[in-house]
Structures are given as C-alpha cells and as structure tokens.
Design a protein around this motif. Structure first.
Motif, PDB file in Angstrom:
ATOM      1  N   GLY A 153      11.554  -2.292 -12.804  1.00 28.26           N
ATOM      2  CA  GLY A 153      10.215  -1.744 -12.828  1.00 28.26           C
ATOM      3  C   GLY A 153       9.303  -2.598 -13.222  1.00 28.26           C
ATOM      4  N   GLU A 154       9.450  -3.523 -13.986  1.00 24.98           N
ATOM      5  CA  GLU A 154       8.512  -4.790 -14.287  1.00 24.98           C
ATOM      6  C   GLU A 154       8.349  -5.896 -13.033  1.00 24.98           C
ATOM      7  OE1 GLU A 154       6.942  -4.889 -16.749  1.00 24.98           O
ATOM      8  OE2 GLU A 154       8.043  -3.405 -18.345  1.00 24.98           O
ATOM      9  N   GLU A 155       9.448  -6.042 -12.248  1.00 25.64           N
ATOM     10  CA  GLU A 155       9.184  -6.803 -10.988  1.00 25.64           C
ATOM     11  C   GLU A 155       8.144  -6.079 -10.348  1.00 25.64           C
ATOM     12  OE1 GLU A 155      12.047  -9.280  -8.121  1.00 25.64           O
ATOM     13  OE2 GLU A 155      12.644  -7.331  -8.788  1.00 25.64           O
ATOM     14  N   TYR A 156       8.399  -4.782  -9.996  1.00 23.78           N
ATOM     15  CA  TYR A 156       7.384  -3.932  -9.124  1.00 23.78           C
ATOM     16  C   TYR A 156       6.112  -4.072  -9.304  1.00 23.78           C
ATOM     17  CZ  TYR A 156       6.004   0.129  -6.412  1.00 23.78           C
ATOM     18  OH  TYR A 156       5.147   0.951  -5.622  1.00 23.78           O
ATOM     19  N   ILE A 157       6.014  -3.792 -10.613  1.00 27.71           N
ATOM     20  CA  ILE A 157       4.559  -3.640 -11.169  1.00 27.71           C
ATOM     21  C   ILE A 157       3.747  -4.983 -11.210  1.00 27.71           C
ATOM     22  CG2 ILE A 157       3.170  -3.538 -13.679  1.00 27.71           C
ATOM     23  CD1 ILE A 157       5.187  -1.428 -14.169  1.00 27.71           C
ATOM     24  N   THR A 158       4.653  -5.915 -11.522  1.00 28.07           N
ATOM     25  CA  THR A 158       3.923  -7.611 -11.348  1.00 28.07           C
ATOM     26  C   THR A 158       3.481  -7.631  -9.986  1.00 28.07           C
ATOM     27  OG1 THR A 158       5.395  -8.389 -13.176  1.00 28.07           O
ATOM     28  CG2 THR A 158       4.340  -9.993 -11.521  1.00 28.07           C
ATOM     29  N   TRP A 159       4.527  -7.497  -8.883  1.00 29.29           N
ATOM     30  CA  TRP A 159       4.190  -7.492  -7.683  1.00 29.29           C
ATOM     31  C   TRP A 159       2.879  -6.707  -6.811  1.00 29.29           C
ATOM     32  CZ3 TRP A 159       5.085  -4.011  -3.223  1.00 29.29           C
ATOM     33  CH2 TRP A 159       5.147  -4.501  -2.029  1.00 29.29           C
ATOM     34  N   ARG A 199      -1.393   4.382  -9.859  1.00 32.59           N
ATOM     35  CA  ARG A 199      -1.443   5.499  -8.995  1.00 32.59           C
ATOM     36  C   ARG A 199      -0.213   5.518  -8.017  1.00 32.59           C
ATOM     37  NH1 ARG A 199      -6.265   7.589  -7.177  1.00 32.59           N
ATOM     38  NH2 ARG A 199      -5.325   7.844  -5.056  1.00 32.59           N
ATOM     39  N   LYS A 200       0.751   4.322  -8.317  1.00 35.20           N
ATOM     40  CA  LYS A 200       1.826   4.315  -7.918  1.00 35.20           C
ATOM     41  C   LYS A 200       3.316   5.174  -8.427  1.00 35.20           C
ATOM     42  CE  LYS A 200       0.168   1.407  -4.734  1.00 35.20           C
ATOM     43  NZ  LYS A 200       0.356   1.589  -3.288  1.00 35.20           N
ATOM     44  N   ARG A 201       4.288   5.248  -7.590  1.00 36.65           N
ATOM     45  CA  ARG A 201       5.372   5.973  -8.274  1.00 36.65           C
ATOM     46  C   ARG A 201       6.463   4.740  -8.176  1.00 36.65           C
ATOM     47  NH1 ARG A 201       5.398  11.551  -7.749  1.00 36.65           N
ATOM     48  NH2 ARG A 201       3.661  12.470  -6.478  1.00 36.65           N
ATOM     49  N   LEU A 202       7.172   5.084  -9.365  1.00 35.57           N
ATOM     50  CA  LEU A 202       8.500   4.453  -9.682  1.00 35.57           C
ATOM     51  C   LEU A 202       9.736   5.354  -9.970  1.00 35.57           C
ATOM     52  CD1 LEU A 202       9.934   1.727 -10.215  1.00 35.57           C
ATOM     53  CD2 LEU A 202       9.376   1.947 -12.733  1.00 35.57           C
ATOM     54  N   ILE A 203      10.682   5.290  -9.190  1.00 33.63           N
ATOM     55  CA  ILE A 203      11.828   6.315  -9.301  1.00 33.63           C
ATOM     56  C   ILE A 203      13.019   5.449  -9.453  1.00 33.63           C
ATOM     57  CG2 ILE A 203      13.051   8.258  -7.852  1.00 33.63           C
ATOM     58  CD1 ILE A 203      10.722   8.215  -6.177  1.00 33.63           C
ATOM     59  N   ALA A 204      13.616   5.903 -10.830  1.00 31.61           N
ATOM     60  CA  ALA A 204      14.930   5.173 -11.029  1.00 31.61           C
ATOM     61  C   ALA A 204      16.223   6.192 -10.572  1.00 31.61           C
ATOM     62  CB  ALA A 204      15.118   4.891 -12.664  1.00 31.61           C
ATOM     63  N   SER A 205      17.212   5.901 -10.014  1.00 27.65           N
ATOM     64  CA  SER A 205      18.259   6.633  -9.598  1.00 27.65           C
ATOM     65  C   SER A 205      19.591   6.187  -9.791  1.00 27.65           C
ATOM     66  CB  SER A 205      17.842   6.884  -8.089  1.00 27.65           C
ATOM     67  OG  SER A 205      17.945   5.692  -7.404  1.00 27.65           O
ATOM     68  N   ASP A 206      20.018   5.195 -10.373  1.00 27.66           N
ATOM     69  CA  ASP A 206      21.505   4.680 -10.020  1.00 27.66           C
ATOM     70  C   ASP A 206      22.105   4.718 -11.400  1.00 27.66           C
ATOM     71  OD1 ASP A 206      23.641   3.298  -9.038  1.00 27.66           O
ATOM     72  OD2 ASP A 206      22.905   1.471 -10.011  1.00 27.66           O
ATOM     73  N   ALA A 257       0.772  -1.198   0.033  1.00 33.84           N
ATOM     74  CA  ALA A 257      -0.094   0.084  -0.032  1.00 33.84           C
ATOM     75  C   ALA A 257       0.768   1.354   0.095  1.00 33.84           C
ATOM     76  CB  ALA A 257      -0.832  -0.054   1.240  1.00 33.84           C
ATOM     77  N   TRP A 258       2.211   1.086   0.234  1.00 38.01           N
ATOM     78  CA  TRP A 258       2.969   2.233   0.014  1.00 38.01           C
ATOM     79  C   TRP A 258       3.031   2.991  -1.186  1.00 38.01           C
ATOM     80  CZ3 TRP A 258       7.980   3.139   3.110  1.00 38.01           C
ATOM     81  CH2 TRP A 258       7.856   3.237   4.362  1.00 38.01           C
ATOM     82  N   THR A 259       3.341   4.296  -1.011  1.00 40.68           N
ATOM     83  CA  THR A 259       3.206   5.190  -2.480  1.00 40.68           C
ATOM     84  C   THR A 259       4.093   4.827  -3.556  1.00 40.68           C
ATOM     85  OG1 THR A 259       2.570   6.984  -0.764  1.00 40.68           O
ATOM     86  CG2 THR A 259       3.284   7.597  -2.930  1.00 40.68           C
ATOM     87  N   GLY A 260       5.156   4.050  -3.309  1.00 38.78           N
ATOM     88  CA  GLY A 260       5.912   3.865  -4.443  1.00 38.78           C
ATOM     89  C   GLY A 260       7.537   3.300  -4.256  1.00 38.78           C
ATOM     90  N   LEU A 261       8.095   3.287  -5.230  1.00 42.30           N
ATOM     91  CA  LEU A 261       9.403   2.535  -4.766  1.00 42.30           C
ATOM     92  C   LEU A 261      10.700   3.208  -5.930  1.00 42.30           C
ATOM     93  CD1 LEU A 261      10.308  -0.990  -5.378  1.00 42.30           C
ATOM     94  CD2 LEU A 261      11.128   0.212  -7.201  1.00 42.30           C
ATOM     95  N   ARG A 262      11.777   3.210  -4.901  1.00 44.34           N
ATOM     96  CA  ARG A 262      13.011   3.858  -5.838  1.00 44.34           C
ATOM     97  C   ARG A 262      13.937   2.521  -6.202  1.00 44.34           C
ATOM     98  NH1 ARG A 262      18.191   5.579  -4.482  1.00 44.34           N
ATOM     99  NH2 ARG A 262      18.046   5.492  -1.946  1.00 44.34           N
ATOM    100  N   ILE A 263      14.334   2.515  -7.215  1.00 40.28           N
ATOM    101  CA  ILE A 263      15.336   1.813  -7.794  1.00 40.28           C
ATOM    102  C   ILE A 263      16.647   2.111  -7.514  1.00 40.28           C
ATOM    103  CG2 ILE A 263      15.968   0.048  -9.830  1.00 40.28           C
ATOM    104  CD1 ILE A 263      13.232   1.059 -11.175  1.00 40.28           C
TER     105      ILE A 263
END
Length: 434
Positions: A315-321, A331-338, A300-306
């Motif tokens: 990103g695909e793994e997070y969406i599947t989960w 409605r979720k956030r996906l942040i790439a950063s590396d 239920a958390w807002t999003g994820l940072r990779i």
C-alpha cells in the motif's frame, strides 16, 4: 438466516449431491475476463492444472475420485438459465448497465461449453488438467477448486452424528459472529466476500454472506460470487487476475515483448472496460518492477489490488508511486485480498483509511475458518491451499513470479529466464497462508 447446516451436512445421501448448481457460481472476475478473452484471444489454446501447495496433505486419499469425476461431469452439463442471462444483460455492475455485450451473452447461451478434463491420481495427489480453447477452458478454475474444497469438507465431516455437527457449526457461527462484532461500527470500513474458491461448502458460504450482509450494512460491499449476488440482490465484486498477464507473457516472442506484455494486458482491458473496473494487479512479475517500468497512463487507473506482497508495504509503495506520477491519492482505491483475517483487515484499515479509498477482499478465512471447531479435536477441516493455474498458452509454458518466492509457478528454467528479464527487486520469501 435460519438454516440447519448440521442436518443438511448429515443428509448427503443422494446418488450425487451437486456442489456447483449454476454456472454463475464462480467469481465475477472470471466472467469479466471471459468476455475479455472472447473479444481479444479467441482461438488461443491453453492448459490449466490443479496444484496442492501443501503436498503433505494427500488429497486423493481424502476424496473419492469417481465422485469427483461425477461432480465435474455435472458441471459440464450445466447451462446458464434464461433468468441468469437476463440478469447479466440488464443488471448494473460498478455503476454501468450493459457491461456484457449482447453478442457475448449470445455466445455464452449458445456456444459456450466447458471442455473435457484429465483426472488421475499421482503420489496421493489429485492430478486434474483442463485443455482447449482459452475462452472455453478458463471458467473451470473456480468450479474445480470449489468442488475439491467441498469434497475435502465432506471427508472431514464423515462419521459425525447430528449432535456433533451441531457443535461444529455452533462453534463456527460463534467465531464468525465474534469477527463480525469486531467490525461493526468501524468508521469507513469496507469489506467484500472473496471466498468462493476455498470455501467450506456452498451452504456455509451462503450463510456467511447473508450474515455479513444483514449485520454489517454498508460496511459489507458485496460478494465476488456471481450466483450469490444474483440470488440475493447484492453487488458482484471483481476485476481481473494473474491469468491474463501470464498468457500474454507466454505468447511473447522476445524479452522486450515479455517485459511489455504486462502493460499490453492493461491496454486491451482499458479498451474493453473502464471506470471502477480499471484496477491494477501488478504483482504477476513483481510489483516494484511493474511500477518502475509502467507508462504514465497506467497511473491514471482507478486503483490497485494487493495480492502476494505484504499489504502494508504494498500500500505504501502504491501511494508513493501515485505521488511520483502526479496523481491524487485520495481518489484512488486500494484493495487488499491475500490471506486476510479480521486482525489484519482492521490494522490495514487503520493504516490507510483517510489516505486512500481502502477496502478488503476477505477470502478463505471468512468462508472456511473451522480451525479448532471439530468436536473430536481433529484437524481435517482446516483449509487447503489448492490453486488452479495456467500452464501453457499456444503451447508455450506460462510463468507467475509473484512478490513472494513461495508463490512462483512454472518450469524452473522458465522461472529463471523470467527473473532475469523482470528482476527480483521487492520480492520476499514468506510462508503462504492459504
């Protein structure tokens, strides 16, 4: 925007030209984590140390150790200004006013003090360690890294005359503009500056952030650098980092506590913050096992940072989960950063835009891309992979496994024990960019 970087770089002739001039000159997530540590873990004793991921670069031969000591002592003498504290107290962060508690700000003003450090040279490398109470030590990380990075820059600029410096910065500005041009007008693109720790210099960092802000409009969402956000009325961006799960894992008393510690961090974070600050960083001990073992409330958390995983796969793994857990992906956030640069940012945007709320945190290759810009063809201005990591918590060794074998840190026997507890599913072995 008109700044003579060449002249400013040429005139480093003061007794000390401070690299860090404000305690706000740090990543915003460090202040959020500091309040979290202050609330929940006061008294915990820790040790941090600086490491060079590229040992072939003998950093101690490129910087003056006495000047480094003076730069660090200068930071120890800094205190937050009244105007900075008022801004922290009254500004809106992530749509919330008063995110920093009055008691915490009072502690920052009256009791916070960066502890002493241990500085030495070992085999051509800088040995730099910080020890003490966690709430006092943690902010050293970004100050130390940005100081070392800029001192390396000053070494690379040595001996260049003003014309050569003009050429250097003209090339770097051209490269920056070419990157910005490729991003202008890309529908829905969202980018933030994450480049404090390995920046070329503070002045260049400020120039880059202002350039992004003035040319990209709403595409540029803000900066992780709290001082630049304060100074230029921008959004301060950031949530949390690997340091928190590493400390809680180190303090676990058995293997079951160790496995669950990655979620205990989130329970306490959720008690401290909410809304847009509920962003997961699942890769400290491997993202795949994190998702498999996570309680339902985590989804239920807002999003994820990779961070350390291939961002397309992550990103695909997070969406599947999310779908498996019955969540509304859009409605979720996906942040790439590396280790991102313009090519990968645009490719990731194309993959995920319209499916999830994608954004990119652009770091080293935004604020320190001087590759092939040197007027004499030298390579000394290439960014260096310096890190400052938690080593111990209450006397126990800390470990980070990551989704990349190359990024694991910790004592070998402890790394092996952690891999036995968490497993290695989904972990790859790929080069570290920066």
């Amino acid at each position: 925007m008109i700044l003579n970087l060449a002249r400013r770089a040429h005139n480093h002739n003061w007794a000390l030209d401070p690299i860090v001039r404000s305690l706000l000159d740090t990543d915003f997530y460090k202040l959020l984590m500091l309040q979290y540590i202050w609330k929940h873990f006061r008294g915990v004793q820790v040790t941090f140390s600086v490491m060079n991921r590229q040992p072939a670069v003998r950093l101690a031969e490129q910087i003056d150790i006495d000047e480094l000591r003076a730069q660090l002592e200068h930071v120890r003498g800094l205190r937050l200004k009244k105007s900075e504290l008022v801004w922290l107290a009254g500004n809106t962060f992530y749509g919330v006013r008063g995110i920093f508690e009055p008691a915490f700000l009072d502690w920052l003003e009256n009791e916070f003090q960066l502890p002493d450090f241990v500085l030495d040279v070992v085999d051509g490398q800088v040995k730099l360690e910080f020890s003490g109470e966690w709430a006092q030590v943690t902010l050293w990380e970004i100050y130390a890294l940005s100081i070392l990075s800029e001192m390396k820059t000053r070494y690379g600029l040595r001996g260049l005359n003003e014309l050569e410096l003009d050429i250097l910065y003209a090339r770097a500005k051209t490269r920056l503009w070419e990157k910005i041009e490729r991003m202008r007008g890309v529908d829905g693109l969202r980018i933030a500056d994450f480049g404090t720790r390995r920046r070329h210099s503070f002045l260049w960092h400020e120039y880059v952030v202002n350039a992004m802000h003035s040319t990209l409009g709403p595409c540029f969402t803000g900066t992780s650098n709290t001082y630049l956000a304060y100074k230029h009325d921008m959004e301060a961006i950031g949530t949390n980092a690997h340091e928190l799960p590493m400390a809680l894992a180190a303090m676990a008393n058995n293997d079951e506590e160790l496995l669950q510690s990655q979620y205990k961090v989130l329970e306490l974070w959720q008690q401290t913050y909410g809304g847009a600050l509920l962003v997961l960083l699942p890769d400290t001990y491997g993202s795949t096992q994190f998702f498999r073992n996570a309680p339902d409330w985590v989804a239920a958390w807002t999003g994820l940072r990779i961070d350390s995983k291939d961002p397309f796969a992550a990103g695909e793994e997070y969406i599947t989960w999310l779908r498996q857990r019955g969540q509304e992906v859009g409605r979720k956030r996906l942040i790439a950063s590396d280790g991102l640069d313009v090519e990968e940012i645009l490719a990731l945007h194309q993959r995920f835009h319209g499916r999830i709320r994608f954004s990119a945190g652009w770091g080293t290759l935004l604020t320190n891309d001087f590759r092939d810009c040197h007027p004499r063809g030298e390579q000394e201005l290439e960014p260096l992979g310096l890190i400052c990591k938690l080593q111990t918590a209450n006397g126990r060794p800390a470990v980070k496994l990551s989704d990349n074998y190359q990024k694991a840190t910790g004592q070998a026997e402890e790394v092996a024990r952690y891999r036995k507890v968490f497993g290695v599913e989904g972990v790859a072995n790929v080069p570290v960019i920066v």
